[in-house]
Write a protein that holds these residues in place. Structure first.
Motif, PDB file in Angstrom:
ATOM      1  N   ARG A 146       2.657  -2.435  10.380  1.00  0.00           N
ATOM      2  CA  ARG A 146       3.400  -1.179  10.319  1.00  0.00           C
ATOM      3  C   ARG A 146       2.449  -0.015  10.536  1.00  0.00           C
ATOM      4  O   ARG A 146       1.279  -0.095  10.185  1.00  0.00           O
ATOM      5  CB  ARG A 146       4.050  -0.987   8.942  1.00  0.00           C
ATOM      6  N   THR A 147       2.970   1.078  11.080  1.00  0.00           N
ATOM      7  CA  THR A 147       2.238   2.340  11.105  1.00  0.00           C
ATOM      8  C   THR A 147       2.885   3.231  10.060  1.00  0.00           C
ATOM      9  O   THR A 147       4.110   3.377  10.030  1.00  0.00           O
ATOM     10  CB  THR A 147       2.294   3.003  12.496  1.00  0.00           C
ATOM     11  N   MET A 148       2.056   3.766   9.167  1.00  0.00           N
ATOM     12  CA  MET A 148       2.575   4.593   8.069  1.00  0.00           C
ATOM     13  C   MET A 148       2.020   6.008   8.151  1.00  0.00           C
ATOM     14  O   MET A 148       0.812   6.195   8.298  1.00  0.00           O
ATOM     15  CB  MET A 148       2.201   3.966   6.718  1.00  0.00           C
ATOM     16  N   LYS A 149       2.906   6.985   8.032  1.00  0.00           N
ATOM     17  CA  LYS A 149       2.501   8.390   7.969  1.00  0.00           C
ATOM     18  C   LYS A 149       2.058   8.698   6.546  1.00  0.00           C
ATOM     19  O   LYS A 149       2.425   7.990   5.607  1.00  0.00           O
ATOM     20  CB  LYS A 149       3.679   9.288   8.340  1.00  0.00           C
ATOM     21  N   PRO A 150       1.285   9.781   6.362  1.00  0.00           N
ATOM     22  CA  PRO A 150       0.899  10.183   5.000  1.00  0.00           C
ATOM     23  C   PRO A 150       2.131  10.431   4.123  1.00  0.00           C
ATOM     24  O   PRO A 150       3.185  10.845   4.614  1.00  0.00           O
ATOM     25  CB  PRO A 150       0.113  11.473   5.223  1.00  0.00           C
ATOM     26  N   VAL A 191       0.845  -1.192   0.000  1.00  0.00           N
ATOM     27  CA  VAL A 191       0.000   0.000   0.000  1.00  0.00           C
ATOM     28  C   VAL A 191       0.884   1.247   0.000  1.00  0.00           C
ATOM     29  O   VAL A 191       2.092   1.162   0.230  1.00  0.00           O
ATOM     30  CB  VAL A 191      -0.939   0.060   1.230  1.00  0.00           C
ATOM     31  N   HIS A 192       0.251   2.384  -0.269  1.00  0.00           N
ATOM     32  CA  HIS A 192       0.939   3.664  -0.132  1.00  0.00           C
ATOM     33  C   HIS A 192       0.007   4.607   0.612  1.00  0.00           C
ATOM     34  O   HIS A 192      -1.189   4.334   0.744  1.00  0.00           O
ATOM     35  CB  HIS A 192       1.322   4.244  -1.500  1.00  0.00           C
ATOM     36  N   THR A 193       0.574   5.699   1.107  1.00  0.00           N
ATOM     37  CA  THR A 193      -0.250   6.667   1.833  1.00  0.00           C
ATOM     38  C   THR A 193      -0.169   8.053   1.187  1.00  0.00           C
ATOM     39  O   THR A 193      -0.367   9.057   1.849  1.00  0.00           O
ATOM     40  CB  THR A 193       0.158   6.749   3.318  1.00  0.00           C
ATOM     41  N   PHE A 194       0.123   8.109  -0.105  1.00  0.00           N
ATOM     42  CA  PHE A 194       0.121   9.385  -0.807  1.00  0.00           C
ATOM     43  C   PHE A 194      -1.307   9.926  -0.828  1.00  0.00           C
ATOM     44  O   PHE A 194      -2.260   9.175  -1.008  1.00  0.00           O
ATOM     45  CB  PHE A 194       0.649   9.227  -2.237  1.00  0.00           C
ATOM     46  N   MET A 213      -3.043  10.757   1.600  1.00  0.00           N
ATOM     47  CA  MET A 213      -3.766  10.386   2.833  1.00  0.00           C
ATOM     48  C   MET A 213      -3.774  11.574   3.776  1.00  0.00           C
ATOM     49  O   MET A 213      -2.826  12.336   3.818  1.00  0.00           O
ATOM     50  CB  MET A 213      -3.050   9.256   3.558  1.00  0.00           C
ATOM     51  N   ARG A 214      -4.820  11.657   4.555  1.00  0.00           N
ATOM     52  CA  ARG A 214      -4.947  12.751   5.520  1.00  0.00           C
ATOM     53  C   ARG A 214      -4.523  12.357   6.922  1.00  0.00           C
ATOM     54  O   ARG A 214      -4.449  13.195   7.803  1.00  0.00           O
ATOM     55  CB  ARG A 214      -6.391  13.228   5.567  1.00  0.00           C
ATOM     56  N   MET A 215      -4.307  11.060   7.151  1.00  0.00           N
ATOM     57  CA  MET A 215      -4.023  10.597   8.519  1.00  0.00           C
ATOM     58  C   MET A 215      -3.023   9.448   8.473  1.00  0.00           C
ATOM     59  O   MET A 215      -2.942   8.734   7.471  1.00  0.00           O
ATOM     60  CB  MET A 215      -5.323  10.114   9.171  1.00  0.00           C
TER      61      MET A 215
END
Length: 121
Positions: A80-84, A56-59, A61-63
């Motif tokens: 894992r915890t992923m930041k935006p 997955v990616h978090t591009f 993402m707001r959270m």
């Protein structure tokens, strides 16, 4: 366990030390639903299952989110915890990915080695 789900709702059961923990679940099985995922949301009630998925990616993402990678037998192989704005590395044995708001998976008992099941509505 070659189960194929449809986009929709259900319940995720986390089979951990605390017994079976039920979690509201949104299922994203179509290409369109998987591509959208949690983009544009400020919160999520429960979890989202992306299936099939290996990364997955978090591009856009707001959270920040918790991400659990699941193998073919629905066993957690990584969390894992992923930041935006991050790109997650593909996991070789991953067949499904769970996403949830950062910090909640530990409370549900989601960790490496734990098995989960999905009950679709």
């Amino acid at each position: 366990m070659g189960r194929r789900w449809r986009d929709g709702w259900g319940t995720l059961l986390v089979h951990g030390e605390r017994g079976d923990v039920p979690v509201p679940l949104e299922i994203a099985a179509s290409y369109r639903a998987r591509t959208k995922g949690l983009l544009g949301r400020d919160a999520v009630d429960g979890a989202m299952l992306l299936t099939p998925a290996g990364s997955v990616h978090t591009f856009r993402m707001r959270m920040p989110i918790d991400v659990a990678y699941l193998d073919q037998g629905m066993r957690v192989i990584a969390v894992r915890t992923m930041k935006p704005g991050r790109l997650g590395l593909p996991r070789l044995r991953s067949r499904h990915v769970l996403e949830a708001q950062a910090g909640v998976m530990a409370g549900w008992g989601v960790r490496v080695g734990v098995r989960v099941t999905v009950e679709a509505d």
